[in-house]
Design an enzyme around this catalytic site. Structure first.
Site, PDB file in Angstrom:
ATOM      1  N   LYS A 160       8.164  49.188  70.799  1.00 43.66           N
ATOM      2  CA  LYS A 160       6.769  49.599  71.053  1.00 43.66           C
ATOM      3  C   LYS A 160       5.786  48.511  70.616  1.00 43.66           C
ATOM      4  CE  LYS A 160       4.279  52.439  68.118  1.00 43.66           C
ATOM      5  NZ  LYS A 160       2.959  51.873  67.881  1.00 43.66           N
ATOM      6  N   ASN A 161       5.937  48.043  69.390  1.00 38.75           N
ATOM      7  CA  ASN A 161       4.935  47.120  68.856  1.00 38.75           C
ATOM      8  C   ASN A 161       5.026  45.729  69.463  1.00 38.75           C
ATOM      9  OD1 ASN A 161       4.015  49.224  67.351  1.00 38.75           O
ATOM     10  ND2 ASN A 161       4.704  48.441  65.362  1.00 38.75           N
ATOM     11  N   ARG A 210      -4.195  53.106  68.535  1.00 36.64           N
ATOM     12  CA  ARG A 210      -4.791  52.015  67.792  1.00 36.64           C
ATOM     13  C   ARG A 210      -4.697  50.693  68.573  1.00 36.64           C
ATOM     14  NH1 ARG A 210      -7.750  49.969  63.415  1.00 36.64           N
ATOM     15  NH2 ARG A 210      -6.907  47.944  62.927  1.00 36.64           N
ATOM     16  N   CYS A 244      -2.876  56.332  64.493  1.00 31.82           N
ATOM     17  CA  CYS A 244      -2.446  57.124  63.331  1.00 31.82           C
ATOM     18  C   CYS A 244      -3.470  57.060  62.206  1.00 31.82           C
ATOM     19  CB  CYS A 244      -1.107  56.599  62.819  1.00 31.82           C
ATOM     20  SG  CYS A 244       0.275  57.080  63.837  1.00 31.82           S
ATOM     21  N   ARG A 261      -8.898  51.939  59.015  1.00 31.23           N
ATOM     22  CA  ARG A 261      -8.266  50.829  59.741  1.00 31.23           C
ATOM     23  C   ARG A 261      -9.349  49.999  60.404  1.00 31.23           C
ATOM     24  NH1 ARG A 261      -2.765  53.108  62.499  1.00 31.23           N
ATOM     25  NH2 ARG A 261      -2.244  50.889  62.520  1.00 31.23           N
ATOM     26  N   PRO A 262     -10.009  49.141  59.591  1.00 33.33           N
ATOM     27  CA  PRO A 262     -11.112  48.337  60.141  1.00 33.33           C
ATOM     28  C   PRO A 262     -10.615  47.315  61.170  1.00 33.33           C
ATOM     29  CG  PRO A 262     -10.578  47.632  57.898  1.00 33.33           C
ATOM     30  CD  PRO A 262      -9.730  48.835  58.187  1.00 33.33           C
ATOM     31  N   ILE A 263     -11.546  46.778  61.961  1.00 35.89           N
ATOM     32  CA  ILE A 263     -11.165  45.755  62.953  1.00 35.89           C
ATOM     33  C   ILE A 263     -11.990  44.481  62.746  1.00 35.89           C
ATOM     34  CG2 ILE A 263     -10.266  47.314  64.726  1.00 35.89           C
ATOM     35  CD1 ILE A 263     -13.021  46.950  66.102  1.00 35.89           C
ATOM     36  N   ASP A 264     -12.507  44.316  61.513  1.00 34.57           N
ATOM     37  CA  ASP A 264     -13.359  43.158  61.220  1.00 34.57           C
ATOM     38  C   ASP A 264     -12.662  41.828  61.515  1.00 34.57           C
ATOM     39  OD1 ASP A 264     -11.741  44.135  59.051  1.00 34.57           O
ATOM     40  OD2 ASP A 264     -12.681  42.681  57.726  1.00 34.57           O
ATOM     41  N   LEU A 265     -11.362  41.747  61.241  1.00 33.95           N
ATOM     42  CA  LEU A 265     -10.654  40.469  61.445  1.00 33.95           C
ATOM     43  C   LEU A 265     -10.515  40.152  62.935  1.00 33.95           C
ATOM     44  CD1 LEU A 265      -7.865  40.999  58.755  1.00 33.95           C
ATOM     45  CD2 LEU A 265      -9.929  39.596  58.538  1.00 33.95           C
ATOM     46  N   ASP A 290       6.005  50.743  58.006  1.00 31.63           N
ATOM     47  CA  ASP A 290       6.431  51.747  58.986  1.00 31.63           C
ATOM     48  C   ASP A 290       7.750  52.408  58.591  1.00 31.63           C
ATOM     49  OD1 ASP A 290       4.207  51.193  60.431  1.00 31.63           O
ATOM     50  OD2 ASP A 290       5.230  50.297  62.148  1.00 31.63           O
ATOM     51  N   ILE A 315       0.106  48.363  52.083  1.00 31.38           N
ATOM     52  CA  ILE A 315      -0.549  48.020  53.356  1.00 31.38           C
ATOM     53  C   ILE A 315      -1.627  49.046  53.737  1.00 31.38           C
ATOM     54  CG2 ILE A 315      -0.182  47.408  55.793  1.00 31.38           C
ATOM     55  CD1 ILE A 315       1.385  45.536  53.978  1.00 31.38           C
ATOM     56  N   ARG A 324       4.852  59.048  70.783  1.00 31.71           N
ATOM     57  CA  ARG A 324       4.113  57.783  70.935  1.00 31.71           C
ATOM     58  C   ARG A 324       5.032  56.600  70.702  1.00 31.71           C
ATOM     59  NH1 ARG A 324       0.369  57.108  66.859  1.00 31.71           N
ATOM     60  NH2 ARG A 324       0.374  55.061  67.798  1.00 31.71           N
TER      61      ARG A 324
HETATM   62  C1  UD1 Z   1       0.646  46.955  63.159  1.00 27.96           C
HETATM   63  C2  UD1 Z   1       1.676  47.904  63.720  1.00 27.96           C
HETATM   64  C3  UD1 Z   1       1.857  49.093  62.794  1.00 27.96           C
HETATM   65  C4  UD1 Z   1       2.182  48.612  61.379  1.00 27.96           C
HETATM   66  C5  UD1 Z   1       1.162  47.580  60.911  1.00 27.96           C
HETATM   67  C6  UD1 Z   1       1.526  46.943  59.575  1.00 27.96           C
HETATM   68  C7  UD1 Z   1       1.399  47.636  66.105  1.00 27.96           C
HETATM   69  C8  UD1 Z   1       1.014  48.255  67.386  1.00 27.96           C
HETATM   70  N1  UD1 Z   1       1.214  48.373  65.028  1.00 27.96           N
HETATM   71  O1  UD1 Z   1      -0.577  47.668  63.102  1.00 27.96           O
HETATM   72  O2  UD1 Z   1       2.928  49.884  63.302  1.00 27.96           O
HETATM   73  O3  UD1 Z   1       2.130  49.738  60.514  1.00 27.96           O
HETATM   74  O4  UD1 Z   1       1.060  46.519  61.875  1.00 27.96           O
HETATM   75  O5  UD1 Z   1       2.787  46.353  59.664  1.00 27.96           O
HETATM   76  O6  UD1 Z   1       1.927  46.539  66.073  1.00 27.96           O
HETATM   77  N2  UD1 Z   1      -6.937  45.264  58.402  1.00 27.96           N
HETATM   78  C9  UD1 Z   1      -8.242  44.952  58.067  1.00 27.96           C
HETATM   79  N3  UD1 Z   1      -9.052  44.436  59.056  1.00 27.96           N
HETATM   80  C10 UD1 Z   1      -8.615  44.224  60.317  1.00 27.96           C
HETATM   81  C11 UD1 Z   1      -7.274  44.541  60.641  1.00 27.96           C
HETATM   82  C12 UD1 Z   1      -6.462  45.064  59.658  1.00 27.96           C
HETATM   83  O7  UD1 Z   1      -8.672  45.153  56.947  1.00 27.96           O
HETATM   84  O8  UD1 Z   1      -9.395  43.754  61.161  1.00 27.96           O
HETATM   85  C13 UD1 Z   1      -6.047  45.846  57.371  1.00 27.96           C
HETATM   86  C14 UD1 Z   1      -5.590  47.258  57.747  1.00 27.96           C
HETATM   87  O9  UD1 Z   1      -6.546  48.222  57.384  1.00 27.96           O
HETATM   88  C15 UD1 Z   1      -4.320  47.391  56.955  1.00 27.96           C
HETATM   89  C16 UD1 Z   1      -3.761  45.959  56.987  1.00 27.96           C
HETATM   90  O10 UD1 Z   1      -4.840  45.116  57.319  1.00 27.96           O
HETATM   91  O11 UD1 Z   1      -4.595  47.766  55.638  1.00 27.96           O
HETATM   92  C17 UD1 Z   1      -2.622  45.767  57.969  1.00 27.96           C
HETATM   93  O12 UD1 Z   1      -3.057  46.154  59.260  1.00 27.96           O
HETATM   94  P1  UD1 Z   1      -2.514  45.443  60.588  1.00 27.96           P
HETATM   95  O13 UD1 Z   1      -1.447  44.478  60.236  1.00 27.96           O
HETATM   96  O14 UD1 Z   1      -3.702  44.950  61.348  1.00 27.96           O
HETATM   97  O15 UD1 Z   1      -1.893  46.646  61.345  1.00 27.96           O
HETATM   98  P2  UD1 Z   1      -1.953  46.908  62.883  1.00 27.96           P
HETATM   99  O16 UD1 Z   1      -1.919  45.632  63.635  1.00 27.96           O
HETATM  100  O17 UD1 Z   1      -3.028  47.890  63.157  1.00 27.96           O
END
Ligand code: UD1
Length: 417
Positions: A22-23, A92, A116, A121-125, A305, A327, A397
């Protein structure tokens, strides 16, 4: 509402081939629109998140065909550059379309993603990465807006090794003029897979699997074929299922190195794990031992996960297993549900302490998220009597026919959608 009825007490025995990941397939589906190439993907799992991605692609004007595990995509006549909440709210990973649409169209409007509930789960990065490539980024009524007159390569530093942000940065950088260097990148196998696919599309990209990824240029290829890698979390699920139920299971078609942190943890608990070429065999007879301390970390550390899955495997172990979740801030909801089975799980902030008990009994449980839901189903395999898991579609999912796969190994699971 889906309902999983699990009759516990049947050991697992046999072999199975691991589904496509999936990922890995979700970022590949987004990256496929970078150019107007025709893309044929094989080993594409039948999952709700994949269907959601295909619906987004159709909405954008791509031709999408599916036959069994093969998906054909043609984005030559893609017209759309906006995705509304009804589509992004389903998962997500919809945010992964940000970089791809921006690179292809020069602008994108995308509603905030769903997915989930594991804490904020911010998207700032992701947004900072688009800005580093020269895009104007703004937020308006729950929508992300990005536009550019042409992305320019640059330096993207990720303060956290976010998997999704690394993928978005890699994809967007393929549409930029000039070279891009991404530092602080995530190193997960799915990042290496995305690099392979981007190369097949025509990208000059190196470094995936290390913390520095470099994109130097892009010469689009017309027709691309790609086989999706096996799902390491589905593999971890089957390993932990065998640990819960007992038995002897062989997993085929996977890369054992991708699940080594999980198979090592189970080995330390007393499971007999044998690694072969693209196969892994696990035998569990009698009670496992407590797992010590399990700390979730970015790859190659123990995956977040798999934390709920190993928690299920630790419920009946002889001794204590301590989980430290680094995480996500709210990823122990399954632990509360597991206490209904008679398990001893004490949760305090980022830490959960499981003290193994000799017996679990069936109960009615609620799946609160994808991996947590799967962990309740496999915990039910080791409980006496019937366990019912009520699930608002979370498990579908990420798993293709989890009931069928486990039943083929001797489990007794009745699934109603
Ligand atoms: C991906 C996986 C998910 C897995 C996660 C961590 C997919 C589709 N999903 O999710 O199954 O649980 O990696 O291995 O591949 N963060 C920020 N700002 C950002 C982005 C992330 O602060 O802009 C933080 C998140 O809140 C979290 C951490 O970084 O605490 C890791 O998140 P991230 O690696 O981005 O997870 P996903 O890519 O959403």
């Amino acid at each position: 509402m889906s309902i999983w009825r699990v009759q516990g007490g049947y050991p697992l025995d046999g072999s199975l081939t691991i589904q496509g990941a999936k990922n890995a397939v979700l970022p590949v589906l987004a990256a496929a629109i970078l150019t107007g190439s025709e893309v044929e993907l094989t080993n594409v799992p039948r999952l709700r998140d994949v269907e959601a991605s295909l619906n987004i692609l159709r909405h954008l004007g791509c031709a999408v065909g599916r036959q069994d595990d093969v998906v054909r995509l043609d984005s030559r006549n893609m017209t759309g550059c906006a995705i509304g909440r009804e589509l992004t709210g389903q998962m997500r990973s919809s945010v992964i379309f940000l970089g791809a649409i921006l690179a292809r169209c020069g602008q994108v409007r995308i509603a905030m993603p769903g997915g989930c509930e594991l804490g904020p789960r911010p998207i700032d990065l992701h947004l900072a990465a688009m800005k580093a490539l020269g895009a104007d980024v703004s937020l308006e009524d729950g929508q992300i807006l990005c536009r550019t007159d042409g992305l320019t390569g640059g330096h993207i530093h990720l303060a956290l090794p976010s998997v999704g942000a690394t993928e978005n940065a890699m994809i967007a950088a393929c549409g930029a003029k000039g070279a891009t260097v991404i530092t602080g990148a995530a190193k997960e196998p799915e990042i290496v897979e995305l690099q392979g696919f981007l190369r097949a599309l025509g990208a000059d990209i190196t470094g995936a699997g290390t913390d520095t990824v470099a994109v130097r240029g892009f010469t689009p290829v017309r027709q691309v074929g790609w086989r999706v890698m096996p799902d390491r979390i589905a593999a971890a699920t089957m390993l932990c299922a065998c640990a819960c139920a007992g038995g002897d299971v062989e997993l085929r078609g996977l890369d054992p190195a991708h699940v080594q942190s999980v198979s090592d943890a189970l080995g330390r608990m007393g499971a007999d794990v044998h690694t072969g070429s693209r196969r892994l065999r696990i035998k569990c007879a009698g009670r496992l031992q407590g797992g010590g301390t399990i700390v979730t970390e970015p790859y190659p550390g123990f995956p977040t996960d798999a934390q709920p899955l190993l928690m299920a495997a630790s419920l009946k172990a002889d001794g204590v297993t301590v989980f430290e979740e680094t995480i996500f801030s709210d990823r122990y909801r399954q632990g509360v549900e597991m206490t209904r089975l008679g398990a001893k799980v004490a949760i305090a902030g980022r830490r959960a302490v499981v003290t193994g008990v000799e017996h679990l009994h069936g109960a009615s449980l609620t799946a609160e998220d994808l991996r947590g839901g799967a962990s309740l189903i496999i915990a039910g395999l080791g409980a006496e009597g019937e366990t019912t898991v009520f699930d608002r579609g979370h498990v579908a999912r990420g798993y293709e026919g989890l009931d069928r796969a486990l039943n083929a190994l001797g489990a007794h699971i009745d699934f109603t959608e």
